[in-house]
Scaffold this active site. Structure first.
Site, PDB file in Angstrom:
ATOM      1  N   GLU A 193       0.856  -1.262   0.070  1.00  9.69           N
ATOM      2  CA  GLU A 193      -0.098   0.058  -0.084  1.00  9.69           C
ATOM      3  C   GLU A 193       0.843   1.210   0.050  1.00  9.69           C
ATOM      4  O   GLU A 193       0.660   2.095   0.945  1.00  9.69           O
ATOM      5  CB  GLU A 193      -0.953  -0.054   1.247  1.00  9.69           C
ATOM      6  N   GLU A 315      -4.720  -8.785  -0.553  1.00  9.73           N
ATOM      7  CA  GLU A 315      -5.668  -8.759   0.559  1.00  9.73           C
ATOM      8  C   GLU A 315      -6.901  -8.396   0.256  1.00  9.73           C
ATOM      9  O   GLU A 315      -7.237  -7.705  -0.724  1.00  9.73           O
ATOM     10  CB  GLU A 315      -5.412  -7.372   1.316  1.00  9.73           C
TER      11      GLU A 315
HETATM   12  O1  AHR Z   1      -5.363  -6.048   6.745  1.00  8.20           O
HETATM   13  C1  AHR Z   1      -5.357  -4.706   7.437  1.00  8.20           C
HETATM   14  C2  AHR Z   1      -4.674  -3.808   6.640  1.00  8.20           C
HETATM   15  O2  AHR Z   1      -5.310  -3.314   5.524  1.00  8.20           O
HETATM   16  C3  AHR Z   1      -3.139  -4.092   6.166  1.00  8.20           C
HETATM   17  O3  AHR Z   1      -2.490  -3.802   7.108  1.00  8.20           O
HETATM   18  C4  AHR Z   1      -3.286  -2.899   4.988  1.00  8.20           C
HETATM   19  O4  AHR Z   1      -2.255  -3.396   4.072  1.00  8.20           O
HETATM   20  C5  AHR Z   1      -4.611  -2.650   4.661  1.00  8.20           C
HETATM   21  O5  AHR Z   1      -4.880  -1.368   4.738  1.00  8.20           O
END
Ligand code: AHR
Length: 512
Positions: A193, A315
């Site tokens: 991110e 994710e």
């Molecule tokens: O999964 C939780 C968080 O969500 C992670 O650390 C981040 O990459 C995303 O914003």
């Protein structure tokens, strides 16, 4: 109809007994794409009790463990056939300095986990503990490297520490710390991110940083690295465009994050206390991942028509309000049949784009967000989402069978149109066909008819995941409120496979 097609007719029973037949046509002869097992990947971050308490209790714990890893969780994860595990974050990764997590535990410095509740991190779970866990689980490690606050040298040396065989300073250090042979590490994420918690960068700047950091992630002793660039969030197509243009084939994979969160009321909402309208909104938001994926893929196709660069949804999952009474910033949430349906629908979508999607990692493996497993002291409970992953493991590395599906749809909030039935089909290496179907309708059963034309199937067996209420979930006192049951609603008669698909259910069938 082409010879050899399997025809699935899905009947959505709508109120007042009106019947709409949904048809599904499977085209096994067109199957050419494997559903890579890495699509069933997991994610473990130093966040809340995911690592500490969830996976790791330490060598001196009274909780039954193997070298510090809790036995109940290990056993449950082995059942899932976890193919790949991403670590140490997430946002945590861009503040993580790997040297803090090696060597004698008493000498490891502590740090504050700034992203997640300001919890003190004692670094007792580090590189050795993670990579040894992957070996125990038989899964590939996916290391998320620090670009936001770490140096090029630091990342380069981490790769060397993990993968160089001998003769290098980092290999020597690793051996001094008790590990003679290098580990096998294939996947390396270059930042996470980077548009947000990973450094708040612009895509042009990050592209240049990626090129620089990735250059020094060296391949030792024939270890082939698969380098992943930090990709877009949700609808940020500009990020994908810029990276494809500026990084291109210097990356093996480009990530994408998509969470099913923030309800139509503007808040995330409770994991367990939601209305029927909230539920249908969730189904719509979850399924919106498909057009989002399609748009990112269209951009990637422009720059990489041969589909050499993988899209890694590293994710994804639901993100609800934290459970009342839990530590703020630890993202601990319960998991209902609604979450299970999100998992099934999303995996069905990933299967359809398996020619570009090379990996996906649900967030997260234990005690955080849409977890597989919840723990409390020495107790463990498997969530409905765990059971979907377990039922769906038959699709890992199986051949995706293309199909068309036409059936009843429902308009939900934000004018999203959701099909009531979602499905997928695959043929495994032994030639066995598996079907998974989900019915999101809260009230209506679906009658399903599968034509067995051209198939030798004589018997069908399967399991169903459902519950009287979609808010149902497993707790430490009632761990089996939502568990798969033998499915008695499918039979083969006169060349037809007939299925009665219950409301709010997920079914996986095997044709013998
Ligand atoms: O999964 C939780 C968080 O969500 C992670 O650390 C981040 O990459 C995303 O914003």
């Amino acid at each position: 109809m082409k010879k050899g097609w399997i025809v699935v007719a899905l009947t959505a029973v709508v109120p007042l007994c009106a019947q709409e037949v949904t048809t599904m046509q499977i085209r096994p002869q067109e199957g050419e794409q494997l559903i890579r097992k890495e699509i069933y990947g997991q994610f473990a971050e130093h966040l809340g009790t995911c690592i500490y308490g969830g996976l790791w209790v330490g060598e001196n714990s009274s909780i039954p463990h193997t070298n510090g890893y809790r036995n109940d969780v290990l056993q449950a994860l082995k059942e899932l056939k976890v193919p790949v595990l991403r670590w140490p974050g997430g946002c945590f990764a861009d503040e993580y300095h790997w040297r803090d997590g090696i060597g004698p535990k008493a000498n490891r410095p502590k740090m504050v986990n700034n992203n997640w509740g300001g919890t003190v991190e004692d670094n007792s779970f580090g590189t050795h503990e993670f990579l040894n866990l992957c070996e125990l689980l038989g899964c590939e490690p996916y290391i998320s490297g620090n670009v936001g606050s770490g140096t090029v040298e630091e990342l380069a040396e981490w790769v060397e520490y993990m993968t160089a065989e001998q003769g290098s300073p980092m290999a020597k250090l690793r051996k001094e710390n008790g590990r003679e042979q290098p580990w096998k590490v294939k996947y390396i994420g270059v930042g996470n991110e980077s548009w947000g918690c990973g450094g708040n960068m612009r895509p042009e700047y990050y592209s240049d940083l990626y090129r620089r950091y990735a250059t020094y992630c060296r391949e030792y002793n024939g270890n082939r690295l698969y380098k992943v660039a930090s990709g877009a969030s949700d609808y940020d197509y500009g990020w994908t465009e810029t990276l494809m243009k500026n990084v291109g084939h210097r990356m093996d994979g480009l990530s994408l994050h998509y969470y099913t969160c923030v309800g139509w009321t503007g808040s995330k909402g409770s994991a367990t206390d939601f209305s029927d309208e909230d539920y249908y909104w969730t189904m719509g938001k979850c399924l919106e991942i498909e057009p989002v994926i399609r748009k990112h893929i269209a951009i990637m196709d422009t720059y990489d028509p041969k589909k050499q660069i993988g899209l890694l949804v590293d994710e994804w999952g639901t993100w609800w309000d934290e459970e009342p009474g839990t530590v703020s910033g630890h993202l601990y949430q319960q998991n209902t049949l609604r979450d299970a349906l999100v998992a099934a629908l999303t995996l069905n979508v990933f299967h359809r784009y398996a020619d570009r999607i090379r990996m996906a990692n649900i967030a997260q493996i234990a005690n955080v967000l849409q977890a597989m497993i919840l723990t409390k002291g020495d107790r463990m409970v498997l969530t409905p989402t765990y059971h979907v992953f377990e039922m769906y493991k038959v699709h890992q590395d199986a051949l995706f069978l293309p199909f068309s599906l036409n059936g009843a749809k429902k308009v939900v909030r934000h004018d999203r149109i959701v099909p009531l039935v979602s499905a997928t089909a695959s043929r495994d290496k032994e030639g066995t066909i598996h079907l998974s179907l989900a019915n999101i309708d809260l009230q209506q059963t679906q009658t399903v008819e599968v034509s067995l034309d051209g198939l030798r199937a004589k018997r069908v067996g399967g399991r169903v995941l459902t519950a009287p209420d979609v808010r149902e979930h497993n707790t430490f006192d009632r761990p089996n409120a939502v568990v798969p049951q033998t499915f008695g609603g499918a039979e083969i008669r006169n060349g037809l496979l007939q299925i009665t698909l219950p409301a709010k259910s997920i079914v996986t069938l095997t044709l013998h």
